[in-house]
Design a protein around this motif. Sequence first.
Motif: not given
Length: 630
Positions: A505-511, A494-499, A435-436, A406-410
């Motif tokens: 996106a998540q890497h860009a946001a924190v990097s 859902k899982f592939v979306t998270m991957v 994400w959508d 759940s913490s990996l799914c925004i």
Amino acid sequence: MKMVNYEVTVFTGSLDHATTYNDVYIKLMGTDGESCRTQLRDYKGSSAFARGAVSSFTVPCPVSIGKLLLIELDKQRFSLFPEEDWFPDKVEIKSPEEVTYTVPIYRWITDSKVHRFREGTALRVFEDNHRLGRYSRDKELKRRKEEYRMIELKLEVLANCKKKWKDMHHLNRAFWHKTHMADYVQEHWKEDVFFGYQYLNGINPMLIRRCTALPSNFPVTDDMVFLHGQSRLEEEMKKGNIFLADYKILDGVKQNVINRKKQYLMAPLVLLHKTPQDQLMPVAIQLKQTPADDNPIFFPTDSEYDWLMAKIFVRSADFNIHELNVHLLRTHLLAEVFTVSLLRNVPMVHPLYKLLIHHTRYTLQINILARLLLISKTGVFTKYAASGGEGMITILRRSMSSMTYSSLCIPDDIAERGLEDVPNFHYRDDGLRLWDIISRFVQGVLGHYYKNDAEVKQDSELQKWISDIFVHGFLSKKSTGIPQSFTSVAELVKFVTMVIFTSSAQHAAVSSGQYDFDGWMPNAPTSLQCPPPTKKGTTNEATMLDTFPDVSTTVHGMAVVWLLSKQSTDFVPLGHYPKNHFTEETPCKLIKEFQERLEEFEANVKARNGSLGVPYTYLIPAEVENSVTL
């Protein structure tokens, strides 16, 4: 006997050194037979397989080979010429029946062995019925399992001036490279409103959560934070206006020794209040987890340097938890697990491979470099961060326990942290929209191949992929919520979306903003070389300068975050797939629609940013890379 001819077109890639002058041979294999191994020759001669070349050839067969299943390619050096690597993009084959087949390749051929490549139509394992197809599929995965092996997440122990900074002018002069945002940080780093802003739109938006009850080890009272009885904590918590950042994961971590000097890393608790002006303001900071007389709670009403020093210790803690938990573990190492499992368990012909392979580009390479240059025994992070060395392993192990599905799914993460309606939270707004958009694309592609839940359940390669991820990425812990197998199309989507979200996106946001926010050292010290004050009224500018990391540590930290923030030289933005692994009409159409939605979203973000004092740019699709590359 009358022969039939197949028209073969070979596309050599445009990468540097993609050219080969070796002799190239092909064999076509179909449902009804196969061609002879044929050397590909045309009027271009030795330049037929030059970088970027598109060359056509005729391959004769005694009879039609039926539907094309696969091709065999090999190259042999000519006479005394050396053997040369070759990078073909794809091969197109037009049959006598006027059917055109596309065979994606997109890989280096570096030897003289025979290599098999499948025709491009995506096939799940249970519909790959021809013996040639099944044999090729099994052989490919056997080779991949030998080439790619899981690296356990427990990990192995992962300017020469050692003087202190003389004054702030001396420090300013060392701030050698500027960006617009880095300049802004240098100007505003001391301000409470900017301190609070970073919890929402800085490079670590993952820690803050709504506070509904104060932790028992954070004894803040109404009169400490609300002067003259203006309000009460309980009332503000009920209204949803109180937030908490708790760095307990750092408690008791062994602190590094840098340049023979002990360093200090705190595990603070930070209380924040959303004001009527919709600003998130820090109202209380406790630097250690256990309340004590020598662990005072600091407030904005304290002296300038008491309060500033408290914030500096928080920002140093944030740097360390961000780099190890939020950045390294939750993007780089997770993306590596997704990648290795894909390469070990899913063949090139599988629709999941075609969907995800672009989101794995360079991930293994950059992680190998990180292990060598950043977190090894002699790595820069190990040598110059407060948590380097033994502390790094402790933090990573503790971080694993908080790494839930759940913490990996925004959408789930934002809801769990109670942040759905926090104003001016651009990471949340842009992240949820991305994400959508990604989810709709994944639903379209996977829904095209998997018409019902039963087809997902019976796909053994899909199940091996998620099983490897569960075992190696999440240590077989059911408590993480990671699926051990896929039982439905919705679960798979859902899982592939998270991957994809995690790897892009998540890497860009924190990097991407690491230099913007961390380049100016006082806003994010990699380490601090004096302990925090044990009582109030004992700090001044000299205390702050003594506490800051020394010149060498500062310069190494600045250099690393500058390097980690740079865009790769052959950057590929989210949703762009230069290697056409999909050949069917439907997925190609879905990719185009995906790109159009991203463009529309980007226009909306740029319009919003035009009205913001501090634009949020890290999730603009054109600035988000498809994969973890740096």
